[in-house]
Design an enzyme around this catalytic site. Structure first.
Site, PDB file in Angstrom:
ATOM      1  N   GLU A  95       0.887  -1.173   0.000  1.00  8.33           N
ATOM      2  CA  GLU A  95       0.000   0.000   0.000  1.00  8.33           C
ATOM      3  C   GLU A  95       0.914   1.209   0.000  1.00  8.33           C
ATOM      4  OE1 GLU A  95      -1.405   3.350   1.415  1.00  8.33           O
ATOM      5  OE2 GLU A  95      -1.479   2.151   3.254  1.00  8.33           O
ATOM      6  N   CYS A 122      -1.849   8.198   4.519  1.00  9.09           N
ATOM      7  CA  CYS A 122      -1.959   7.865   3.092  1.00  9.09           C
ATOM      8  C   CYS A 122      -3.311   8.298   2.547  1.00  9.09           C
ATOM      9  CB  CYS A 122      -1.794   6.364   2.898  1.00  9.09           C
ATOM     10  SG  CYS A 122      -0.316   5.673   3.632  1.00  9.09           S
TER      11      CYS A 122
END
Length: 543
Positions: free
Chosen positions: A294, A328
């Site tokens: 990720e 993120c």
């Protein structure tokens, strides 16, 4: 030895404590902060259960008070990476052959230790070393990680229960889920303690052994995680914690024939280079390594002309500036229609005027420091360049690193939807707003889709269900986690499995069965109870 199919405790999300004035948890946390600040720790690596120290010690300091010393960690070398691999491989046979219920027990115990006797210490460590306020630490380091531990155990049992639905007589078909061959490399970021624990923990739960390298700025809280793992009964060598520089780890790990996979969270550029390196070394490996990552995001909020201005403004402030935008998933580009912009702006600016910035020990501070000087210089550089380029700074824009790495929540208003800060990941408290013609909804959706190479999170605000549907369809590939009338942050384990595609990663959804399936290799078994004794098939006969 007795056998059974075991029902594990039902996983439920850990309640988030409020830390309200006068609460027991607030008093305990303040005490833990005081204790941790009062001493310097010596943080060893853990390889094969042994504490490893070296001659190179690296200082750790709070980002909001970088002159204060929290302690030192011991920098490792290539030799220590090889030692960690050897320890993981040595521990593999006993660990993979341990009954799954015992693996489950270890990680369930870790969850109860975390939310019980370690709660204040884990939060305090995350607050001090990563400059998270009490609420951000609570939802990350304690609640989310406890959720990962408990839900992963439940997902594991569901995976093991999945079997072929049909076995025609005289056969029996079944599937077993094997741990991957070799060892797993977990490379973890600074910004979420829960991620730092889950990336080595999830593969280990499924029977793998792990070499774990955390970010330097996360070592302090990684020590507490390792303390919890050890007290929970994790055997020596299952998770080996090393503090080496990234290239040093890569030089050893990605050339090793027993490299079985990587569990990664970090920058897109680093992940792409890792993928390339794995490809260049593919002929060295016993199997095709699992690559799970990720990575970055350029997460958006787009409001429809029907949206409620106050709701949009609140989502912008929370989505962009919680934990200084170092998520993120943090909102970093917004598309606001001209008909509601003035109200959105006023609500947002009014909120920002009330936000306090400072050290985490003062619980009235909503915003704290960015993680280190490198991040500070990068983020402030974007702000300075925006000023030089004539972009309008409508909030914040100031920064100071004399005591801590403090950057004001900054809002840039641009008339160029392709301006740098609308396109590039900044990873800090900087939000760029583009005001679009309220009559150009469809065109703006196309703009959102084409502006960024990332596809992690995004949010749409609208009171018009037709507009919500059109937005969802047009932005289908723009976000692995999509939010309707909510900020694009705060995914909860078991509710919104997390991960994105495009430049944002492999979308293997942490906090779901999908992720755990990446750490096993199924073997299909067919057993024939009455084996044939004649090779001839009926079609060979003549009529």
């Amino acid at each position: 030895m007795s056998k059974g199919f075991y029902n594990v405790p039902k996983a439920v999300n850990e309640p988030v404590l409020s830390y309200a004035p006068g609460s027991k948890e607030k008093a305990e946390l303040k005490k833990a902060l005081e204790v941790l600040r009062s001493k310097e720790i010596d943080a060893p690596m853990y390889i094969g259960g042994k504490e490893i120290r070296t001659d190179e010690r690296v200082r750790m300091a709070p980002p909001h008070d970088h002159k204060h010393t929290l302690g030192y960690f011991h920098r490792g070398t290539e030799e220590h990476v090889q030692m960690a691999i050897d320890a993981a491989m040595e521990a593999k046979e006993k660990w993979v052959n341990l009954g799954w219920e015992h693996r489950a027990s270890i990680f369930l115990k870790a969850a109860d230790l975390l939310v019980g006797p370690y709660r204040a210490k884990m939060n305090a460590a995350t607050m001090l070393a990563q400059s998270k306020n009490a609420f951000q630490a609570e939802i990350d380091a304690v609640c989310e990680y406890a959720d990962f531990l408990r839900f992963n155990v439940e997902f594991m049992t569901e995976i093991y229960k999945q079997q072929p639905p049909y076995s025609p007589a005289p056969t029996w078909n079944r599937v077993e889920q094997r741990a991957l061959e070799g060892f797993i490399f977990a490379l973890t970021p600074f910004n979420f303690t829960s991620i730092a624990g889950n990336l080595p923990g999830a593969p280990a739960l499924m029977g793998n052994t792990v070499v774990w390298k955390p970010a330097d700025t996360q070592v302090y809280s990684a020590q507490v995680l390792m303390e919890i793992f050890k007290e929970a009964g994790l055997p020596d060598g299952v998770i080996n914690l090393v503090y080496v520089r990234g290239p040093v780890a890569g030089d050893v790990i990605f050339k090793h024939p027993d490299f079985g996979g990587i569990h990664f969270t970090g920058s897109t550029g680093v992940f792409q280079n890792i993928w390339k390196t794995i490809g260049e070394n593919i002929h060295n490996y016993k199997s095709y390594p699992r690559i799970v990552g990720e990575t970055g995001g350029k997460d958006f909020i787009i409001a429809h002309p029907s949206a409620d201005a106050k709701e949009v403004a609140t989502a912008m402030v929370r989505g962009a500036f919680e934990f200084q935008g170092q998520k993120c998933s943090a909102a970093s580009r917004c598309y606001i229609p001209s008909n509601i912009w003035n109200d959105v702006r006023d609500f947002m600016l009014t909120d920002l005027e009330t936000i306090k910035m400072g050290p985490v020990e003062d619980f009235t501070n909503f915003v704290n420091a960015v993680i280190d000087e490198k991040a500070f210089d990068k983020i402030s550089g974007y702000i300075e360049q925006a000023k030089k380029d004539g972009q309008k700074i409508i909030a914040g824009g100031n920064f100071d690193k004399s005591k801590g790495y403090f950057i004001e929540p900054t809002v840039i208003l641009t008339d160029n939807p392709s301006y740098t800060t609308m396109c590039e990941e900044i990873f800090g408290p900087v939000l760029t707003v583009y005001v679009y013609d309220e009559n150009k909804w469809e065109e703006t959706l196309d703009l959102v889709d084409k502006t960024s190479p990332y596809a992690l999170t995004g949010a749409i605000f609208s009171k018009d269900r037709y507009a919500i549907e059109s937005g969802m369809k047009k932005l289908e590939n723009c976000a692995g986690n999509f939010y309707i009338n909510d900020k694009p942050t705060g995914a909860v384990v078991g509710q919104q499995p997390f991960g994105g595609a495009r430049g944002s990663g492999t979308n293997d959804k942490a906090g779901s069965m999908i992720n755990l399936l990446r750490w096993v290799s199924p073997r299909t078994i067919k057993e024939n109870f009455v084996s044939p004794t004649d090779y001839r098939y009926p079609f060979l006969g003549e009529s």
